[in-house]
Motif scaffolding. Structure first.
Motif, PDB file in Angstrom:
ATOM      1  N   ILE A   6      63.044  34.675   6.432  1.00  0.00           N
ATOM      2  CA  ILE A   6      61.937  35.595   6.189  1.00  0.00           C
ATOM      3  C   ILE A   6      61.343  35.159   4.855  1.00  0.00           C
ATOM      4  CG2 ILE A   6      61.263  37.997   5.834  1.00  0.00           C
ATOM      5  CD1 ILE A   6      63.949  38.744   7.303  1.00  0.00           C
ATOM      6  N   TYR A   7      60.055  34.793   4.842  1.00  0.00           N
ATOM      7  CA  TYR A   7      59.506  34.232   3.618  1.00  0.00           C
ATOM      8  C   TYR A   7      58.042  34.599   3.451  1.00  0.00           C
ATOM      9  CZ  TYR A   7      57.370  30.692   6.606  1.00  0.00           C
ATOM     10  OH  TYR A   7      56.633  30.061   7.564  1.00  0.00           O
ATOM     11  N   PHE A   8      57.548  34.336   2.244  1.00  0.00           N
ATOM     12  CA  PHE A   8      56.126  34.543   1.977  1.00  0.00           C
ATOM     13  C   PHE A   8      55.599  33.413   1.120  1.00  0.00           C
ATOM     14  CE2 PHE A   8      58.243  36.516  -1.599  1.00  0.00           C
ATOM     15  CZ  PHE A   8      57.454  36.193  -2.685  1.00  0.00           C
ATOM     16  N   ASN A   9      54.316  33.150   1.268  1.00  0.00           N
ATOM     17  CA  ASN A   9      53.629  32.212   0.398  1.00  0.00           C
ATOM     18  C   ASN A   9      53.102  32.993  -0.795  1.00  0.00           C
ATOM     19  OD1 ASN A   9      54.034  29.915   1.928  1.00  0.00           O
ATOM     20  ND2 ASN A   9      52.201  30.226   3.131  1.00  0.00           N
ATOM     21  N   GLN A  10      53.147  32.406  -1.944  1.00  0.00           N
ATOM     22  CA  GLN A  10      52.740  33.078  -3.167  1.00  0.00           C
ATOM     23  C   GLN A  10      51.311  33.625  -3.077  1.00  0.00           C
ATOM     24  OE1 GLN A  10      54.891  33.695  -5.633  1.00  0.00           O
ATOM     25  NE2 GLN A  10      53.306  34.924  -6.588  1.00  0.00           N
ATOM     26  N   GLN A  11      50.445  32.930  -2.368  1.00  0.00           N
ATOM     27  CA  GLN A  11      49.052  33.343  -2.276  1.00  0.00           C
ATOM     28  C   GLN A  11      48.873  34.636  -1.469  1.00  0.00           C
ATOM     29  OE1 GLN A  11      50.245  30.248  -1.961  1.00  0.00           O
ATOM     30  NE2 GLN A  11      49.523  29.720  -3.989  1.00  0.00           N
ATOM     31  N   TRP A  12      49.867  35.020  -0.682  1.00  0.00           N
ATOM     32  CA  TRP A  12      49.775  36.253   0.109  1.00  0.00           C
ATOM     33  C   TRP A  12      49.992  37.490  -0.752  1.00  0.00           C
ATOM     34  CZ3 TRP A  12      53.614  34.593   4.519  1.00  0.00           C
ATOM     35  CH2 TRP A  12      53.105  33.463   5.170  1.00  0.00           C
ATOM     36  N   VAL A  13      50.502  37.303  -1.951  1.00  0.00           N
ATOM     37  CA  VAL A  13      50.859  38.423  -2.818  1.00  0.00           C
ATOM     38  C   VAL A  13      49.620  39.170  -3.298  1.00  0.00           C
ATOM     39  CG1 VAL A  13      51.950  39.049  -5.009  1.00  0.00           C
ATOM     40  CG2 VAL A  13      53.012  37.334  -3.510  1.00  0.00           C
ATOM     41  N   GLY A  14      48.601  38.452  -3.663  1.00  0.00           N
ATOM     42  CA  GLY A  14      47.390  39.090  -4.169  1.00  0.00           C
ATOM     43  C   GLY A  14      47.494  39.401  -5.647  1.00  0.00           C
ATOM     44  N   GLY A 103      55.031  44.749  -0.338  1.00  0.00           N
ATOM     45  CA  GLY A 103      53.600  45.025  -0.326  1.00  0.00           C
ATOM     46  C   GLY A 103      52.751  43.835   0.074  1.00  0.00           C
ATOM     47  N   TRP A 104      53.358  42.817   0.668  1.00  0.00           N
ATOM     48  CA  TRP A 104      52.604  41.674   1.177  1.00  0.00           C
ATOM     49  C   TRP A 104      53.287  41.141   2.433  1.00  0.00           C
ATOM     50  CZ3 TRP A 104      54.426  41.357  -4.005  1.00  0.00           C
ATOM     51  CH2 TRP A 104      55.625  40.665  -4.169  1.00  0.00           C
ATOM     52  N   PRO A 105      52.566  40.318   3.215  1.00  0.00           N
ATOM     53  CA  PRO A 105      53.103  39.836   4.496  1.00  0.00           C
ATOM     54  C   PRO A 105      54.327  38.951   4.334  1.00  0.00           C
ATOM     55  CG  PRO A 105      50.741  39.365   4.311  1.00  0.00           C
ATOM     56  CD  PRO A 105      51.206  39.844   2.971  1.00  0.00           C
ATOM     57  N   GLN A 106      55.097  38.895   5.402  1.00  0.00           N
ATOM     58  CA  GLN A 106      56.272  38.025   5.497  1.00  0.00           C
ATOM     59  C   GLN A 106      56.159  37.260   6.813  1.00  0.00           C
ATOM     60  OE1 GLN A 106      58.853  38.085   3.012  1.00  0.00           O
ATOM     61  NE2 GLN A 106      57.345  39.359   1.970  1.00  0.00           N
ATOM     62  N   GLU A 107      56.585  36.023   6.810  1.00  0.00           N
ATOM     63  CA  GLU A 107      56.652  35.238   8.043  1.00  0.00           C
ATOM     64  C   GLU A 107      58.124  35.043   8.378  1.00  0.00           C
ATOM     65  OE1 GLU A 107      53.638  32.301   8.872  1.00  0.00           O
ATOM     66  OE2 GLU A 107      55.233  30.828   9.174  1.00  0.00           O
ATOM     67  N   VAL A 108      58.425  34.971   9.674  1.00  0.00           N
ATOM     68  CA  VAL A 108      59.815  34.862  10.117  1.00  0.00           C
ATOM     69  C   VAL A 108      59.962  33.638  11.017  1.00  0.00           C
ATOM     70  CG1 VAL A 108      61.696  36.013  11.339  1.00  0.00           C
ATOM     71  CG2 VAL A 108      60.024  37.375  10.060  1.00  0.00           C
TER      72      VAL A 108
END
Length: 118
Positions: A6-14, A103-108
């Protein structure tokens, strides 16, 4: 059981205030504690934006190390959690809890089968 990333890209944080981030930290930590209590925890952590970044490449036949990201990209990994769960539904549940807490998207993504060990 299967392991899921389960991860996120830094740019998704806002863009958010420091106060907003301080409020999210305890929420995210509570979800990690919940994952641990459920026995599904493998690893979780955020990556340092300003920390060392380098690449190792042996495709030419000679190992070379290069400072900085390997590829020019608009997105980079910001953080990740690895869970070991019985099914995709449970991985979705944990990803949803992490997304709500952060508070931001996650990809799985599910890890491929590991080779048998002796």
């Amino acid at each position: 059981m299967a392991e899921y990333l389960i991860y996120f890209n830094q740019q998704w944080v806002g863009d958010h205030s420091a106060e907003w981030f301080r409020g999210r930290g305890p929420l995210a930590a509570a979800v990690v504690d919940e994952i641990k209590a459920a026995g599904a925890y493998v690893f979780a952590g955020g990556l340092e934006e300003d920390g060392p970044v380098f690449s190792a490449d042996a495709t030419s036949g000679t190992l070379t190390f290069t400072d900085g990201p390997y590829a020019e990209t608009k997105e980079w990994l910001g953080g990740l959690t690895v869970v070991d769960v019985a099914d995709e539904e449970t991985a979705r549940m944990w990803a949803g809890k992490i997304a709500e807490a952060c508070g931001w998207p996650q990809e799985v993504r599910r890890f491929g089968r590991q080779p048998a060990t002796r």
